[in-house]
Design an enzyme around this catalytic site. Structure first.
Site, PDB file in Angstrom:
ATOM      1  CG  HIS A   1     -40.542  69.738  77.867  1.00  0.00           C
ATOM      2  ND1 HIS A   1     -40.961  70.875  78.522  1.00  0.00           N
ATOM      3  CD2 HIS A   1     -40.695  70.011  76.537  1.00  0.00           C
ATOM      4  CE1 HIS A   1     -41.361  71.778  77.641  1.00  0.00           C
ATOM      5  NE2 HIS A   1     -41.204  71.273  76.429  1.00  0.00           N
TER       6      HIS A   1
ATOM      7  CG  ASP B   1     -44.330  65.571  80.533  1.00  0.00           C
ATOM      8  OD1 ASP B   1     -45.286  65.572  79.748  1.00  0.00           O
ATOM      9  OD2 ASP B   1     -43.337  66.308  80.404  1.00  0.00           O
TER      10      ASP B   1
ATOM     11  CD  GLN C   1     -44.190  65.286  72.478  1.00  0.00           C
ATOM     12  OE1 GLN C   1     -44.752  64.819  71.492  1.00  0.00           O
ATOM     13  NE2 GLN C   1     -43.883  66.572  72.581  1.00  0.00           N
TER      14      GLN C   1
ATOM     15  CE  LYS D   1     -46.582  69.303  73.657  1.00  0.00           C
ATOM     16  NZ  LYS D   1     -45.588  70.054  72.898  1.00  0.00           N
TER      17      LYS D   1
ATOM     18  CB  CYS E   1     -38.421  72.807  76.072  1.00  0.00           C
ATOM     19  SG  CYS E   1     -39.131  74.290  75.402  1.00  0.00           S
TER      20      CYS E   1
HETATM   21  N1  PLP Z   1     -43.502  67.753  78.330  1.00  0.00           N
HETATM   22  C1  PLP Z   1     -43.139  67.332  77.116  1.00  0.00           C
HETATM   23  C2  PLP Z   1     -42.513  65.972  76.963  1.00  0.00           C
HETATM   24  C3  PLP Z   1     -43.354  68.161  76.005  1.00  0.00           C
HETATM   25  O1  PLP Z   1     -42.979  67.733  74.802  1.00  0.00           O
HETATM   26  C4  PLP Z   1     -43.960  69.420  76.193  1.00  0.00           C
HETATM   27  C5  PLP Z   1     -44.151  70.332  75.063  1.00  0.00           C
HETATM   28  O2  PLP Z   1     -43.413  70.325  74.110  1.00  0.00           O
HETATM   29  C6  PLP Z   1     -44.341  69.792  77.482  1.00  0.00           C
HETATM   30  C7  PLP Z   1     -44.096  68.935  78.533  1.00  0.00           C
HETATM   31  C8  PLP Z   1     -44.980  71.097  77.762  1.00  0.00           C
HETATM   32  O3  PLP Z   1     -46.227  71.187  77.152  1.00  0.00           O
HETATM   33  P1  PLP Z   1     -46.998  72.585  77.112  1.00  0.00           P
HETATM   34  O4  PLP Z   1     -46.026  73.573  76.552  1.00  0.00           O
HETATM   35  O5  PLP Z   1     -48.163  72.330  76.215  1.00  0.00           O
HETATM   36  O6  PLP Z   1     -47.396  72.911  78.501  1.00  0.00           O
END
Ligand code: PLP
Length: 390
Positions: free
Chosen positions: A110, A187, A190, A213, A347
């Protein structure tokens, strides 16, 4: 379960990977806190503030025990995953990465797990190295291994892909990476939603995730970090609450984790997050696995529909294209039928581009989804396809 979620009265919500809906218990916890118990934390001595502080601090303990951290000091409240990864890149990154060093990520990241490292690499004249995927959509483990070297200072990969649904073999990747003296970031935006997370068993140095989430509020997330590493990292934000003594010339900082939490925190959101953790802890993952299988089988039978990738293990989310139809049109037409899916590049532009597509549709399940939702999606997609063929 759907009845726990007031906003879902007449919608079929298939966009939980972007953000999950909120159960009434979380909404009530936040609302009750504001209506009956609201006060600041840490600094005041009156009883309301003491109670607020206790409630707020208990969430740190709860999260620590949920993800099996060694101690509550290993849990830092952040704004979310993005904020957490930026914190690591700014603090640890600036401390340990030097010119010519490498940061290894993967091709399925992401933007939140690309840009902070890209910025760090630019600041330090270091190199961002990207481990490729195999044709199934899994990380190519042998390539991952061969890209590691004594120059690698940080490895950062996602637990679960927000596009392909790939569940990465965290322990295997960590074991390979540990051949070198480097720091490992996962990260978990998910991953925390769909897998049991035990940070000690994973042996990761950092694990980051977002409250929104996991059926909690927006604006709050968690950075888990090993205490000895957090202790050596400098804070990246200065201000109230993170300091011990202050003069105009200098200041001494609080210990971990408070040194990373400058300013009045998102108290109500943290309390809401605590309730979300109670909620999610009682859920079983079987239902969503079964739902994924049902949906994959049903949707694959639609002519022209292509589900991207075929990873060894997939979380309950997948991305598809439908021949002859633009993803945006599909999502708009589904929206008329009160079915919410996500479109675009999720993203993860580099990943989509490497797959040779500009945009796609994503379906992601939450605890409130059922076979009836999949049936409704199937029927709506068949109708849309029929329209396109006319
Ligand atoms: N990493 C992954 C795999 C994600 O799916 C997301 C959000 O969609 C993020 C990071 C970023 O999360 P946040 O926007 O809550 O900071």
């Amino acid at each position: 379960m759907k009845s726990d979620f007031p906003a879902l009265k007449d919608w079929i919500y298939l966009d939980s990977a972007a953000t999950a809906q909120k159960p009434k218990c979380v909404i009530d916890a936040i609302s009750n806190f504001y209506q009956e118990e609201y006060a600041t934390v840490h600094r005041a001595v009156y009883q309301m503030a003491a109670e607020s502080t206790e409630k707020y601090s208990s969430v740190r303990r709860k999260v620590a025990s949920w993800i099996h951290a060694r101690q509550e000091e290993e849990i830092i409240f952040t704004k979310g995953t993005t904020d957490a990864i930026n914190l690591i890149a700014r603090s640890l990154g600036d401390l340990v990465v030097e010119e010519g060093d490498e940061i290894l990520i993967t091709a399925m990241e992401h933007h939140a797990n690309i840009i902070p490292w890209q910025m760090l690499a630019k600041r330090k004249k270091a190199r961002l190295v990207v481990a490729p995927l195999d044709e199934r959509g899994d990380i190519d483990v042998s390539q991952f291994a061969s890209l590691l070297s004594a120059r690698t200072k940080i490895v950062s990969f996602t637990h679960i892909s927000n596009v392909l649904g790939t569940i990465n073999p965290v322990k295997e990747l960590v074991k390979i990476a540990r051949r070198y003296p480097l720091y490992i970031v996962v990260d978990g935006a998910q991953g925390i939603v769909h897998e049991k997370v035990d940070v000690q068993d994973f042996d990761v140095d950092f694990y980051a995730f977002s409250g929104h989430k996991i059926y909690g509020p927006t604006g709050v997330g968690i950075l888990y970090g090993k205490k000895e590493i957090l202790d050596m990292m400098p804070p990246v934000q200065g201000g109230g609450d993170m300091v011990d003594t202050v003069s105009f010339e200098t200041a001494s900082y609080q210990e971990t984790p408070l040194k990373f939490e400058a300013g009045t925190p998102m108290i109500a959101s943290v309390i809401g997050l605590g309730t979300a953790v109670d909620y999610i802890q009682n859920l079983s993952f079987d239902h969503e696995k079964e739902l994924l299988q049902y949906a994959e089988a049903k949707l694959s039978s639609i002519e022209g529909l292509k589900i991207l990738a075929n990873p060894k293990q997939r979380a309950p989310l997948f991305t598809f294209t439908l021949e002859g139809l633009h993803p945006l049109d599909i999502a708009n037409l589904l929206s008329f039928k009160k079915i919410a899916i996500r479109t675009g590049t999720f993203c993860a532009q580099p990943l989509l581009h490497s797959l040779g597509i500009q945009a796609a549709c994503r379906v992601s399940f939450g605890i409130y989804n059922s076979r009836e939702d999949v049936d409704a999606l199937y029927k709506a997609l068949m109708d849309i396809r029929a329209l396109a063929l006319v």
